[in-house]
Scaffold this motif. Sequence first.
Motif, PDB file in Angstrom:
ATOM      1  N   GLY A 291      29.536  48.389  58.262  1.00 28.21           N
ATOM      2  CA  GLY A 291      28.064  48.005  57.755  1.00 28.21           C
ATOM      3  C   GLY A 291      27.498  48.726  56.501  1.00 28.21           C
ATOM      4  N   LYS A 292      28.413  49.114  55.786  1.00 29.18           N
ATOM      5  CA  LYS A 292      28.012  49.749  54.463  1.00 29.18           C
ATOM      6  C   LYS A 292      27.448  48.610  53.453  1.00 29.18           C
ATOM      7  CE  LYS A 292      30.289  53.967  55.320  1.00 29.18           C
ATOM      8  NZ  LYS A 292      31.290  54.977  54.758  1.00 29.18           N
ATOM      9  N   LEU A 293      28.142  47.306  53.632  1.00 28.51           N
ATOM     10  CA  LEU A 293      27.798  46.209  52.758  1.00 28.51           C
ATOM     11  C   LEU A 293      27.548  45.215  53.899  1.00 28.51           C
ATOM     12  CD1 LEU A 293      30.469  46.655  49.938  1.00 28.51           C
ATOM     13  CD2 LEU A 293      27.920  47.233  49.650  1.00 28.51           C
ATOM     14  N   ASN A 294      26.719  44.349  53.276  1.00 31.56           N
ATOM     15  CA  ASN A 294      26.426  43.238  54.322  1.00 31.56           C
ATOM     16  C   ASN A 294      26.612  41.803  53.497  1.00 31.56           C
ATOM     17  OD1 ASN A 294      25.485  44.544  56.889  1.00 31.56           O
ATOM     18  ND2 ASN A 294      23.850  45.207  55.657  1.00 31.56           N
ATOM     19  N   ARG A 295      26.257  41.855  52.274  1.00 31.70           N
ATOM     20  CA  ARG A 295      26.408  40.819  51.474  1.00 31.70           C
ATOM     21  C   ARG A 295      27.090  40.793  50.216  1.00 31.70           C
ATOM     22  NH1 ARG A 295      20.087  39.398  52.449  1.00 31.70           N
ATOM     23  NH2 ARG A 295      20.269  38.292  54.575  1.00 31.70           N
ATOM     24  N   VAL A 296      28.256  40.058  50.020  1.00 34.22           N
ATOM     25  CA  VAL A 296      29.076  40.222  48.710  1.00 34.22           C
ATOM     26  C   VAL A 296      29.278  39.104  47.944  1.00 34.22           C
ATOM     27  CG1 VAL A 296      31.169  41.387  47.834  1.00 34.22           C
ATOM     28  CG2 VAL A 296      30.042  42.423  49.728  1.00 34.22           C
ATOM     29  N   LEU A 297      29.079  39.036  46.757  1.00 29.04           N
ATOM     30  CA  LEU A 297      29.321  37.864  46.026  1.00 29.04           C
ATOM     31  C   LEU A 297      30.787  37.928  45.196  1.00 29.04           C
ATOM     32  CD1 LEU A 297      28.439  34.898  45.370  1.00 29.04           C
ATOM     33  CD2 LEU A 297      27.544  35.846  43.292  1.00 29.04           C
ATOM     34  N   MET A 298      31.813  37.609  45.648  1.00 29.82           N
ATOM     35  CA  MET A 298      33.023  37.841  44.973  1.00 29.82           C
ATOM     36  C   MET A 298      33.459  36.747  43.942  1.00 29.82           C
ATOM     37  SD  MET A 298      36.865  37.197  46.912  1.00 29.82           S
ATOM     38  CE  MET A 298      38.331  37.592  45.960  1.00 29.82           C
ATOM     39  N   VAL A 299      33.080  37.360  42.738  1.00 33.38           N
ATOM     40  CA  VAL A 299      33.443  36.331  41.648  1.00 33.38           C
ATOM     41  C   VAL A 299      34.542  36.477  40.663  1.00 33.38           C
ATOM     42  CG1 VAL A 299      32.117  35.636  39.431  1.00 33.38           C
ATOM     43  CG2 VAL A 299      30.843  36.592  41.473  1.00 33.38           C
ATOM     44  N   ALA A 300      35.510  35.810  41.011  1.00 39.20           N
ATOM     45  CA  ALA A 300      36.926  36.066  40.317  1.00 39.20           C
ATOM     46  C   ALA A 300      37.024  35.334  38.860  1.00 39.20           C
ATOM     47  CB  ALA A 300      38.200  35.303  41.128  1.00 39.20           C
ATOM     48  N   THR A 301      37.364  35.901  37.837  1.00 39.77           N
ATOM     49  CA  THR A 301      37.447  35.382  36.644  1.00 39.77           C
ATOM     50  C   THR A 301      38.813  35.118  36.313  1.00 39.77           C
ATOM     51  OG1 THR A 301      37.322  37.609  35.691  1.00 39.77           O
ATOM     52  CG2 THR A 301      35.241  36.646  36.213  1.00 39.77           C
ATOM     53  N   GLY A 302      38.972  33.967  35.156  1.00 38.92           N
ATOM     54  CA  GLY A 302      40.202  33.938  34.753  1.00 38.92           C
ATOM     55  C   GLY A 302      40.454  33.280  33.369  1.00 38.92           C
ATOM     56  N   ALA A 303      40.984  34.067  32.516  1.00 36.54           N
ATOM     57  CA  ALA A 303      41.522  33.635  31.248  1.00 36.54           C
ATOM     58  C   ALA A 303      42.214  32.672  31.069  1.00 36.54           C
ATOM     59  CB  ALA A 303      41.798  34.966  30.228  1.00 36.54           C
ATOM     60  N   LEU A 304      42.104  31.383  30.690  1.00 36.21           N
ATOM     61  CA  LEU A 304      43.226  30.206  30.928  1.00 36.21           C
ATOM     62  C   LEU A 304      43.897  30.141  29.704  1.00 36.21           C
ATOM     63  CD1 LEU A 304      40.782  27.990  32.402  1.00 36.21           C
ATOM     64  CD2 LEU A 304      42.207  29.405  33.596  1.00 36.21           C
ATOM     65  N   MET A 305      44.541  31.136  29.388  1.00 37.13           N
ATOM     66  CA  MET A 305      45.398  31.601  28.152  1.00 37.13           C
ATOM     67  C   MET A 305      46.891  30.971  28.257  1.00 37.13           C
ATOM     68  SD  MET A 305      46.497  35.028  26.549  1.00 37.13           S
ATOM     69  CE  MET A 305      48.177  35.553  27.455  1.00 37.13           C
ATOM     70  N   ASN A 306      47.223  30.453  27.257  1.00 38.01           N
ATOM     71  CA  ASN A 306      48.690  29.934  27.137  1.00 38.01           C
ATOM     72  C   ASN A 306      49.214  30.303  25.629  1.00 38.01           C
ATOM     73  OD1 ASN A 306      50.486  27.767  25.610  1.00 38.01           O
ATOM     74  ND2 ASN A 306      50.609  27.357  27.862  1.00 38.01           N
ATOM     75  N   PRO A 307      49.995  31.141  25.769  1.00 38.74           N
ATOM     76  CA  PRO A 307      50.919  31.709  24.528  1.00 38.74           C
ATOM     77  C   PRO A 307      51.132  30.729  23.237  1.00 38.74           C
ATOM     78  CG  PRO A 307      52.029  32.702  26.391  1.00 38.74           C
ATOM     79  CD  PRO A 307      51.252  31.415  26.899  1.00 38.74           C
ATOM     80  N   THR A 308      51.406  29.335  23.661  1.00 40.50           N
ATOM     81  CA  THR A 308      51.721  28.473  22.505  1.00 40.50           C
ATOM     82  C   THR A 308      50.465  28.158  21.804  1.00 40.50           C
ATOM     83  OG1 THR A 308      53.446  27.449  23.953  1.00 40.50           O
ATOM     84  CG2 THR A 308      52.371  25.856  22.142  1.00 40.50           C
ATOM     85  N   MET A 309      49.224  27.999  22.624  1.00 40.52           N
ATOM     86  CA  MET A 309      47.749  27.633  21.891  1.00 40.52           C
ATOM     87  C   MET A 309      47.339  28.794  21.321  1.00 40.52           C
ATOM     88  SD  MET A 309      48.251  24.789  23.145  1.00 40.52           S
ATOM     89  CE  MET A 309      47.022  23.768  22.505  1.00 40.52           C
ATOM     90  N   VAL A 310      47.741  29.760  21.852  1.00 40.70           N
ATOM     91  CA  VAL A 310      47.185  31.095  21.261  1.00 40.70           C
ATOM     92  C   VAL A 310      47.924  31.340  19.764  1.00 40.70           C
ATOM     93  CG1 VAL A 310      47.348  33.780  20.988  1.00 40.70           C
ATOM     94  CG2 VAL A 310      46.606  32.607  23.057  1.00 40.70           C
ATOM     95  N   ASN A 311      49.156  31.011  19.579  1.00 45.96           N
ATOM     96  CA  ASN A 311      50.138  30.931  18.586  1.00 45.96           C
ATOM     97  C   ASN A 311      49.650  29.982  17.470  1.00 45.96           C
ATOM     98  OD1 ASN A 311      51.386  33.096  19.197  1.00 45.96           O
ATOM     99  ND2 ASN A 311      53.208  31.998  20.053  1.00 45.96           N
ATOM    100  N   GLN A 312      48.807  29.052  17.954  1.00 48.23           N
ATOM    101  CA  GLN A 312      48.133  27.939  17.145  1.00 48.23           C
ATOM    102  C   GLN A 312      46.769  28.221  16.888  1.00 48.23           C
ATOM    103  OE1 GLN A 312      48.472  24.201  19.029  1.00 48.23           O
ATOM    104  NE2 GLN A 312      50.751  24.322  19.387  1.00 48.23           N
ATOM    105  N   LYS A 313      46.418  29.729  16.976  1.00 46.30           N
ATOM    106  CA  LYS A 313      45.142  30.186  16.524  1.00 46.30           C
ATOM    107  C   LYS A 313      43.947  29.521  17.488  1.00 46.30           C
ATOM    108  CE  LYS A 313      47.383  32.369  13.670  1.00 46.30           C
ATOM    109  NZ  LYS A 313      48.127  33.577  14.015  1.00 46.30           N
ATOM    110  N   LEU A 314      44.199  29.018  18.398  1.00 50.71           N
ATOM    111  CA  LEU A 314      42.716  28.576  19.027  1.00 50.71           C
ATOM    112  C   LEU A 314      42.333  29.639  20.128  1.00 50.71           C
ATOM    113  CD1 LEU A 314      44.309  25.130  20.503  1.00 50.71           C
ATOM    114  CD2 LEU A 314      43.289  25.543  18.349  1.00 50.71           C
TER     115      LEU A 314
END
Length: 329
Positions: A291-314
């Motif tokens: 009962g210490k919290l009643n309403r929680v907004l769970m906001v998961a965040t993701g970095a859509l990283m691909n090493p190949t694209m990073v190596n292409q300086k994107l």
Amino acid sequence: MTFKYNNVYINEVSTITGPKEGEGPLSKFFDKSYSEYYMGSDTWEQAEIKMNTENIDLLLNKSNKSKKDVDIFISGDLLNQIVASSYAASTLNIPYMGIYSACATSTEGIIIASNMIEGGLINNSVVNVSSHNNASEKQFRYPVEYGGPKPVTQTFTVTGSASALISNKKSNIKVESATLGKCIDSGVKNVFDMGSVMAIAAADTIDKHLKDTKREIGYYDLILTGDLGMYGKNLLKDVLKDEYGYDTRNVDDSACMIYDINKQSVYAGGSGPACIALVTYSYILNLMRQGKLNRVLMVATGALMNPTMVNQKLSIPSIAHAVSLEVIS
């Protein structure tokens, strides 16, 4: 895009972690923690598969259910072709949906399951996510044996598996609504600063959710993001305040909770798909049930990283999905 649910609940959860999480401030809330990264397996990847299979069995035992009672298994992880999830699924004999939104995978899974349940297509689903520090470091950056130096903005990938049984059977934790985020490219190219990559996506999704539901930010006792880390959390708060005009006193980040940042040498905090799920399913749900919290907004965040694209300086695109959890009587 925001969905409203009338008949979706979290019935049970289970959590297994690695050694660093088991030494952290939330250790007593986890079901099980391993003391070493191999966990009795031959490789780190096989250790992550082991965590998943054990965790699903643990969830079913806690729920007094068998595998045949589960309509669909939804899971994702960080490894190429989400193999930690797929190999675990191969042992279950349950219809399987493998998903990927990087560190936003946990809420994506909840949304998919909730939409199917609300639509009357299924009665329940096991939703799972996992990550393993050493396996993901080897894949996305450098093998840990290299011992390469890292900047302070880097986060430490969480080792763990987190599972939830989502169902139309009423419980005291309701999945009340959810908002699908947009893929946003903030122009950041630094693979050692994922917090800056994802903060803009988190702000956009939070604002969209509040506007779609016609709610003030104070409606929620806690808006929990994950996993931005110290620097990403501060950036998110600045953006929410300066660009959207929100009071951010109820905004926090799971990456800053799972470790003691000052004592555990984790740079800017935690990361990985398991980060926000482990924190929410253990510590946050415990506070809600007390009962210490009643309403929680769970906001998961993701970095859509691909090493190949990073190596292409994107630059690196990002995503954030939000799920509203509420205590009901």
